[in-house]
Structure formats: structure tokens, C-alpha cells
Design a protein around this motif. Structure first.
Motif, mmCIF file in Angstrom:
data_model
loop_
_atom_site.group_PDB
_atom_site.id
_atom_site.type_symbol
_atom_site.label_atom_id
_atom_site.label_comp_id
_atom_site.label_asym_id
_atom_site.label_seq_id
_atom_site.Cartn_x
_atom_site.Cartn_y
_atom_site.Cartn_z
ATOM 1 N N GLY A 190 0.841 -1.194 0.000
ATOM 2 C CA GLY A 190 0.000 0.000 0.000
ATOM 3 C C GLY A 190 0.874 1.241 0.000
ATOM 4 N N GLY A 191 0.313 2.370 -0.329
ATOM 5 C CA GLY A 191 1.051 3.633 -0.268
ATOM 6 C C GLY A 191 2.092 3.750 -1.363
ATOM 7 N N LYS B 248 8.661 13.704 1.783
ATOM 8 C CA LYS B 248 8.895 13.718 3.227
ATOM 9 C C LYS B 248 8.550 15.081 3.838
ATOM 10 N N ASN B 249 8.860 16.131 3.074
ATOM 11 C CA ASN B 249 8.714 17.474 3.636
ATOM 12 C C ASN B 249 7.405 18.164 3.274
ATOM 13 N N GLY B 250 6.549 17.486 2.564
ATOM 14 C CA GLY B 250 5.266 18.095 2.207
ATOM 15 C C GLY B 250 5.437 19.232 1.212
ATOM 16 N N ASN C 26 6.236 6.969 7.664
ATOM 17 C CA ASN C 26 6.746 8.212 8.281
ATOM 18 C C ASN C 26 7.682 8.991 7.348
ATOM 19 N N GLU C 27 7.935 8.448 6.165
ATOM 20 C CA GLU C 27 8.728 9.180 5.155
ATOM 21 C C GLU C 27 7.803 9.950 4.206
ATOM 22 N N VAL D 227 0.240 15.418 3.844
ATOM 23 C CA VAL D 227 -0.448 16.045 2.696
ATOM 24 C C VAL D 227 -0.470 15.115 1.474
ATOM 25 N N PHE D 228 0.445 14.140 1.436
ATOM 26 C CA PHE D 228 0.515 13.232 0.281
ATOM 27 C C PHE D 228 -0.090 11.844 0.560
#
Ligand code: PMV
Length: 355
Positions: A168-169, A250-252, A193-194, A198-199
């Protein structure tokens, strides 16, 4: 699994497995269905294939695929490809040397939507083969990492991009110094967690511009990369885009995300156009949609973006937080450019499911 008499086993397994959409594209392969460059995708939620695989061991029938149907109908061209695949899998699933298989499959992809379902199909097949192997070994817990890794490896041998449909993901396939866990042999999931929140629930609205069969298959396209003038620069571009995309994820960083995703889509089609012979899979409607999407982004400051598979249809990617504003835009401005207003409302999914 049932044991009817000594050495005569039969049983049935069923899996649902999704398609995925690449954001960094796999384009070009090395012998053994290995990728020329690393790729990154997210798994879809709605575009899935369900298969039921019945197996008979020692039943007296020849080993291999005995019957195959898709959505209740015999499908000779797909049956031929799957039959060859099952035969090749004997090397990795030894029980196939004396197993007869009957496969029923169903796909949620609308008929001739021009959307490749092979990633969903081959990942489902690999999962079914893995489950049978586990059952025959007497274990009933096929959810471990090793199980999925082998399924990803086996799916890859059917269709390269299928390697990425097992999780998934977000998923990476292809070795890269930027993601040490990544491998050419199988795909790996990017840890949750990476991925910035928002994604995590991205939407993928698939806009159908043309539903006819493509003029040049993906296999032919991959092969044209062998001697492509831009081969080496493409490999280093994909590496760089992978690194930048993982950083943005990772940083949005939505702005960079959109820039990289569109750069990858247009590069893929640029590589097709600059192959020898060159070819074009985009249609006038594809360009018209791209113009509208970019215009909307510039005016609204909402980071929607597009990507493309090896075909003319647009995957419109946007964050869940923007969905309310993007929906009317799709309805009013984009659907009039789609064949019969057709689209598929998809998004990030949780991965395959045993049925
Ligand atoms: O898996 P294949 O051989 O059908 O190749 C797929 C290639 C692209 O869809 C264009 C890109 C990708 O990474 O999925």
C-alpha cells in the motif's frame, strides 16, 4: 486445501491486487526484466484485479494453466501470456511442475479504458502462487515481509511495473544509492513516516482522452531505450528525480512534487518521441487537458499536477485537502474533453487483499 487421496491435493486461493501509477517512471530494461533506472509509484485503490486460482496436484492433467477467463469470458490472448508466465514460474514455485491451474479473474477497469491492467493482474497472480506455496508447506500466515518480497519478485517477471503493486502507499523499485533498501529484483515500500500527511491520501482522477489500443506497446517502447541517444542522461535524471521526489514527499513540498511529477511524465513521452523510430502516444485532448491543468494551478495556487502512463490518458494528481475545489474544475472544464465524459475516480490505496 483438501486432501482427497494420497498425493492428490487440491484447493483454491483468491486475491485482489491493485494497479499503481508511477511518479518516477521505469522506462527501459536490462535483461531479466530488470529496470534501467529506479522508479517510484503509489498504489491505486479502485483499479484492481481479483483472481481466483484453483489448483490440482497429481490430478492426472498436464501441469500448467488449464483454463483462464476474464470477467466471465475466455480471453485467448491473455490466456497465452499467462500460460507462458505460469510455465516460467516453475523455476520459482516448484509445486507448479505438477499442478494444473484454473484461473478466473475480474477487473474493475472499464472495458477498453486504455488503462493497462497488467500490474494488477501479475501482482494478483504472484500472490496466488505464493499463497498456494505457503499452503502446501502447511503454513497459514502468508503476510510476512518475505512473502511479499517474493511476490514482488515474481510479479516483476510478468510485468516490470507489477513489482510495485504489492504494497500500500508509496513504493520504490530499482536500486538507488538514495534508498539503500531498494533493489532491482523487487520493490520495497517507503515507510509511512517518510511520507508527509499532505501526500498520504492523494487523489488520482484518471481522465480518459482516448480508449483505443495503443499503437506502440510498452515492451516495444522499453526496447527502444536500449540504443536511445538520451539513455545515459535519462538514467541519471531518474536518479536525481527520485531523490528530489523523496525529499518533497517527506517534507510536504507540494510545489516541487508537482514540478518533478510533470517533468517525469513529459520526459517519458519526450523519450518516446526521440526514439528511433519516434512515436507519439499523446492525443490533442491530452495537450488540451495539460494546458487547462497548468492554467488552473497558476490561477488558483493549488498544486494539482498531471502524470501520464505509456498512453494518452491523464492522471490528475491532487491532495485530499484540495479535493473540494478541484472537483468542480474536473466536472466543468476537464470532463468535456474526455471520451464520453469518462473518468475514473481513484487515489492512494492500501495494497492487495486476500479474499
Ligand atoms: O511494466 P511495463 O513493462 O508495462 O512498463 C510500464 C512503464 C510505464 O508505465 C510507462 C512506467 C511505469 O513505471 O509504470
Amino acid at each position: 486445501m483438501e486432501i482427497t487421496k494420497k498425493n492428490n491435493l487440491h484447493g483454491e486461493v483468491a486475491w485482489e491486487s491493485p494497479a499503481n501509477i508511477a511518479l518516477v517512471k521505469y522506462w527501459g530494461k536490462l535483461p531479466g526484466q530488470l529496470p534501467m533506472n529506479p522508479s517510484l509509484s503509489f498504489t491505486l485503490r479502485e483499479s484492481v484485479v481479483r483472481i481466483k486460482m484453483k489448483y490440482f496436484l497429481g490430478a492426472g492433467s498436464p501441469a500448467g494453466l488449464r483454463s483462464f477467463n476474464l470477467n466471465g469470458k475466455v480471453n485467448p490472448s491473455f490466456q497465452g501470456r499467462i500460460s507462458k508466465y505460469i510455465q516460467a514460474m516453475q523455476a520459482h514455485y516448484p509445486f507448479l511442475h505438477n499442478a494444473t491451474l484454473d484461473i478466473e479473474s475480474q477487473s474493475t477497469f472499464p472495458h477498453s479504458a486504455g488503462i493497462a491492467s497488467s500490474a494488477a493482474a501479475f501482482s494478483a497472480l504472484a500472490l496466488a502462487l505464493g499463497s498456494i506455496e505457503v499452503e502446501l508447506a502447511g503454513s497459514h500466515n502468508p503476510d510476512g515481509e518475505a512473502f511479499l518480497r517474493k511476490a514482488s519478485f515474481a510479479a516483476r517477471l510478468g510485468s516490470g511495473s507489477a513489482a510495485r503493486s504489492l504494497f500500500g502507499g508509496f513504493t520504490v523499485w530499482g536500486k538507488s544509492t538514495l534508498f539503500p533498501k531498494a533493489s532491482d529484483d523487487f520493490a520495497v515500500k517507503i515507510p509511512e513516516n517518510e511520507i508527509h500527511p499532505v501526500f498520504r491520501n492523494l487523489h488520482d482522477s484518471i481522465l480518459i482522452v482516448d480508449d483505443s489500443e495503443k499503437a506502440v506497446s510498452s515492451s516495444a517502447g522499453h526496447a527502444l531505450m536500449d540504443r536511445h541517444n538520451f539513455r545515459e542522461s535519462r538514467i541519471s535524471q531518474a536518479e536525481k528525480n527520485l531523490g528530489h521526489l523523496m525529499f518533497a514527499l517527506k517534507n510536504g513540498d507540494e510545489q516541487n512534487f508537482a514540478a518533478i511529477v510533470e517533468n517525469e511524465a513529459l520526459t517519458l513521452h519526450g523519450l518516446m518521441m526521440s526514439s528511433r523510430p519516434g512515436y507519439i502516444l499523446m492525443k490533442p485532448g491530452t495537450i488540451a487537458l495539460i494546458d487547462k491543468i497548468r492554467d488552473f494551478r497558476n490561477k488558483q495556487n493549488i498544486y494539482i499536477c498531471f502524470t501520464l502512463d505509456a498512453g494518452p490518458n491523464i492522471h490528475l494528481i491532487y491532495s485530499d485537502k484540495d479535493a473540494e475545489k478541484v472537483r468542480p474544475f474536473i466536472q466543468q472544464e476537464l470532463l468535456p474533453l474526455c471520451v464520453n465524459g469518462r473518468w475514473m475516480d481513484d487515489g492512494v490505496g492500501a495494497g492487495p487483499q486476500r479474499l
